[in-house]
Design an enzyme around this catalytic site. Structure first.
Site, PDB file in Angstrom:
ATOM      1  N   CYS A  36      -1.520   1.198  -8.008  1.00  0.00           N
ATOM      2  CA  CYS A  36      -0.205   1.390  -8.620  1.00  0.00           C
ATOM      3  C   CYS A  36       0.048   0.339  -9.703  1.00  0.00           C
ATOM      4  O   CYS A  36      -0.491   0.446 -10.800  1.00  0.00           O
ATOM      5  CB  CYS A  36       0.877   1.414  -7.546  1.00  0.00           C
ATOM      6  SG  CYS A  36       2.349   2.293  -8.090  1.00  0.00           S
ATOM      7  N   HIS A  76      -0.937   5.400  -4.099  1.00  0.00           N
ATOM      8  CA  HIS A  76      -1.244   4.413  -3.056  1.00  0.00           C
ATOM      9  C   HIS A  76      -2.245   4.998  -2.057  1.00  0.00           C
ATOM     10  O   HIS A  76      -1.832   5.606  -1.065  1.00  0.00           O
ATOM     11  CB  HIS A  76       0.037   4.018  -2.321  1.00  0.00           C
ATOM     12  CG  HIS A  76       0.961   3.179  -3.134  1.00  0.00           C
ATOM     13  ND1 HIS A  76       0.940   1.806  -3.105  1.00  0.00           N
ATOM     14  CD2 HIS A  76       1.915   3.523  -4.026  1.00  0.00           C
ATOM     15  CE1 HIS A  76       1.862   1.336  -3.940  1.00  0.00           C
ATOM     16  NE2 HIS A  76       2.469   2.351  -4.512  1.00  0.00           N
ATOM     17  N   GLU A  90      -3.846   3.610   0.179  1.00  0.00           N
ATOM     18  CA  GLU A  90      -3.764   2.984   1.506  1.00  0.00           C
ATOM     19  C   GLU A  90      -2.923   3.788   2.492  1.00  0.00           C
ATOM     20  O   GLU A  90      -3.115   3.695   3.705  1.00  0.00           O
ATOM     21  CB  GLU A  90      -3.243   1.542   1.398  1.00  0.00           C
ATOM     22  CG  GLU A  90      -1.772   1.371   1.018  1.00  0.00           C
ATOM     23  CD  GLU A  90      -1.523   1.337  -0.482  1.00  0.00           C
ATOM     24  OE1 GLU A  90      -2.337   1.897  -1.246  1.00  0.00           O
ATOM     25  OE2 GLU A  90      -0.491   0.766  -0.900  1.00  0.00           O
TER      26      GLU A  90
HETATM   27  N1  GLN Z   1       6.421  -1.383 -10.733  1.00  0.00           N
HETATM   28  C1  GLN Z   1       5.569  -0.288 -10.997  1.00  0.00           C
HETATM   29  C2  GLN Z   1       6.314   1.009 -11.211  1.00  0.00           C
HETATM   30  O1  GLN Z   1       7.453   1.123 -10.857  1.00  0.00           O
HETATM   31  C3  GLN Z   1       4.553  -0.119  -9.891  1.00  0.00           C
HETATM   32  C4  GLN Z   1       5.146   0.267  -8.577  1.00  0.00           C
HETATM   33  C5  GLN Z   1       4.201   0.055  -7.442  1.00  0.00           C
HETATM   34  O2  GLN Z   1       3.226  -0.676  -7.548  1.00  0.00           O
HETATM   35  N2  GLN Z   1       4.480   0.652  -6.301  1.00  0.00           N
HETATM   36  O3  GLN Z   1       5.762   1.945 -11.755  1.00  0.00           O
END
Ligand code: GLN
Length: 552
Positions: free
Chosen positions: A396, A528, A530
């Site tokens: 992410c 994600h 995970e």
């Molecule tokens: N801050 C980034 C976004 O909002 C990544 C978010 C995250 O890593 N869950 O896109």
């Protein structure tokens, strides 16, 4: 006669943090092991409507369900132990319950009645448990009540459990997960706090059927007798729960004490026969144990995050699913990776420290995150991995930083950034998702990110396609507001970065990677991974990372 709903309530005594979530997940799994359909619920005491607005250092990881609900990390444990996708109906908070009751009252749905805390709040809680059971078509529901008995915050949940137990169509039982301290000066395990917890539960109208005695060591006969006597439970219903060698071994610890049979008997259910999956789990546990016996062969994987520190203590709770995903892949590969926590903020001013840290690693993960602390350090660490063939997985925010790094140092877009940090950057290679712009302007922050499972298509002949076994299509869970800016895709691609997965319509970049001809393993996912890794089905991206670390 209609089948009765079987409900197991798990409550905590003495203090938090003793593994009530793992205990709940283990119990749910053990019953599932006997061939029953089991679902698990968590009731959290806080007013927040979901876990999404809380800082991970306060509350731990925000676990995202397939349907996009932002929940407590315990939901992740339930999914990992049960290997099922849970729904938003399986999770509630005080805030969620009150919100529904108040909205219903405003809609005149209480027909002019005086709406009161009791019974209307407990009734709403019960209604939610019923709904979750119906949706999951479960034979048994395990409901974990957040907090510790005796505190003010979860009293209405206990009241709901008590009221639910009285119903003719419900068979319920109560499990108190308590903690038994062994004060170092005394040198003896003390049962008094547990006795007090059991009595406090009594004063809420509930008698525990079972007591799970969490401690750093096993319970002896004498303590068992004492707990049975003073907490008024059968001696065989006092279950010893010493620290296990792995959280995945807790079901085994319970099974050895016939806990499953005892619970099933208490709920008037047949003992059943252990399923194939139960045996696969045993095998996984054997693999995990033989991996941990090996010395010197374990890869060292760094995690460059920031949500660790609380006061003088360091907590890894914020990244629990990432840690578990590494373990799952490691077990499958016969190793027990060592996780090294890295504070990327230090790298911003201390190159030597960064080189020393990263040289000692076999691979690096930059996990999800928000905001600017430590961000330049992360970008530097990613550059190091790219230039030195260190296996790298960006998740992410980590994927977004991979893109920023590549834009700055390879594509020649000096000063490129995400607009999350620098709204006026000349090269906004990561920018807000169009549908998110309005939400931010209206300060509409709760549960409004791009959340939950979305499909993506894989580009053939890429590292990603290979890792996913050329599946073509994948479905992964998301939690973000920003994305790779479509305006820069051409420039990034001609500079050599490959977007190997995109949304089905091709507009959203879901995976970025370097071809393996240029780097052994350099990949980032906008989602994600995970959240989908499970002990018996490790996630392809983590498998890829661990394998690459082993080759290094
Ligand atoms: N801050 C980034 C976004 O909002 C990544 C978010 C995250 O890593 N869950 O896109």
């Amino acid at each position: 006669m209609k089948k009765k709903n079987k409900v197991i309530f798990v409550v905590g005594g003495v203090m938090s943090g003793v593994g009530k979530g793992v205990t709940t997940a283990s119990i749910a799994k053990l019953i599932q092991d006997r061939g029953y359909v089991v679902t698990a619920l968590k009731i959290d005491p806080y007013i927040n409507v979901d876990a999404g607005t809380m800082n991970p250092t306060e509350h731990g990881e925000v676990f995202v369900l397939a349907d996009g609900d932002e929940t407590d990390q315990d939901m992740g444990n339930y999914e990992r132990y049960l290997d099922v996708d849970l729904r938003r109906e399986n999770y509630m908070t005080t805030g969620r319950v009150y919100k529904t009751v108040i909205e219903r009252e405003r809609n005149l749905e209480y027909g002019g009645k005086c709406v009161e805390v009791v019974p209307h709040i407990p009734l709403e809680i019960i209604g939610r448990i019923d709904r979750a059971i119906a949706l999951a078509r479960s034979d048994v529901a395990v409901v974990e009540i957040g907090g510790t008995v005796g505190e003010y915050q979860n009293i209405l949940f206990l009241e709901a459990a008590r009221m639910m137990r009285r119903r003719n169509d419900v068979d319920a039982c109560f499990i108190l997960v308590s903690y038994l301290p062994v004060p170092s000066k005394v040198g003896e395990m003390k049962t008094k706090p547990t006795q007090t917890a059991a009595r406090t539960l009594n004063s809420a109208g509930i008698q525990a059927d079972f007591i799970v005695a969490r401690a750093d060591r096993a319970l002896d006969e004498k303590r068992k007798e004492k707990i049975a006597m003073f907490c008024d439970v059968a001696e065989e219903n006092v279950i010893s729960a010493p620290d296990a060698d792995s959280i995945y071994a807790v079901p085994e610890v319970f099974e050895k004490q016939h806990f499953t049979d005892l619970i099933l008997k208490r709920l008037n259910m047949e003992s059943g026969v252990r399923t194939v999956r139960a045996k696969e789990w045993d095998k996984m546990l054997r693999n995990l144990r033989s991996a941990s016996e090996k010395v010197n062969k374990h890869p060292r994987i760094g995690i460059a995050g920031k949500y660790f520190a609380t006061g003088d203590y360091v907590l890894s709770d914020s990244y629990i699913s990432v840690i578990e995903a590494i373990k799952h892949a490691g077990t499958a590969r016969g190793v027990l990776p060592e996780i090294v926590w890295l504070d990327s903020e230090i790298y911003e001013t201390d190159n030597e420290r960064m080189f020393a840290d990263l040289r000692a690693l076999d691979g690096l993960i930059v996990p999800g995150g928000f905001g600017m602390r430590g961000i330049e350090g992360k970008i530097k660490a990613i550059a190091y991995c790219r230039e030195n063939n260190v296996p790298f997985l960006g998740i992410c925010y980590g994927m977004q930083m991979l893109v920023v790094e590549y834009a700055r140092h390879v594509a020649g877009l000096k000063g490129a950034h995400t607009t999350e940090i620098d709204a006026n950057t000349q090269y906004p290679v990561i920018d807000i998702l169009p549908e998110q712009r309005k939400k931010l302007a209206q300060r509409d922050f709760g549960g409004t990110m791009r959340l939950g499972a979305y499909e993506a298509k894989l580009l053939p002949d890429t590292l990603a396609a290979k890792l996913y076994g050329n599946r073509g299509k994948i479905k992964e869970r998301h939690r973000h507001r920003y994305e790779v800016n479509p305006q820069y895709i051409k420039e990034m691609t001609s500079a050599g970065l490959v977007f190997s997965a995109t949304s089905p319509d091709g507009t959203l970049m879901e995976i970025a990677e370097l071809p393996q001809s240029k780097h052994p393993f350099f990949i980032g996912a906008q989602f994600h991974p995970e959240f989908l890794s499970r002990p018996l089905s490790p996630h392809p991206l983590f498998m890829g990372l661990v394998s690459a670390c082993l080759k290094k």
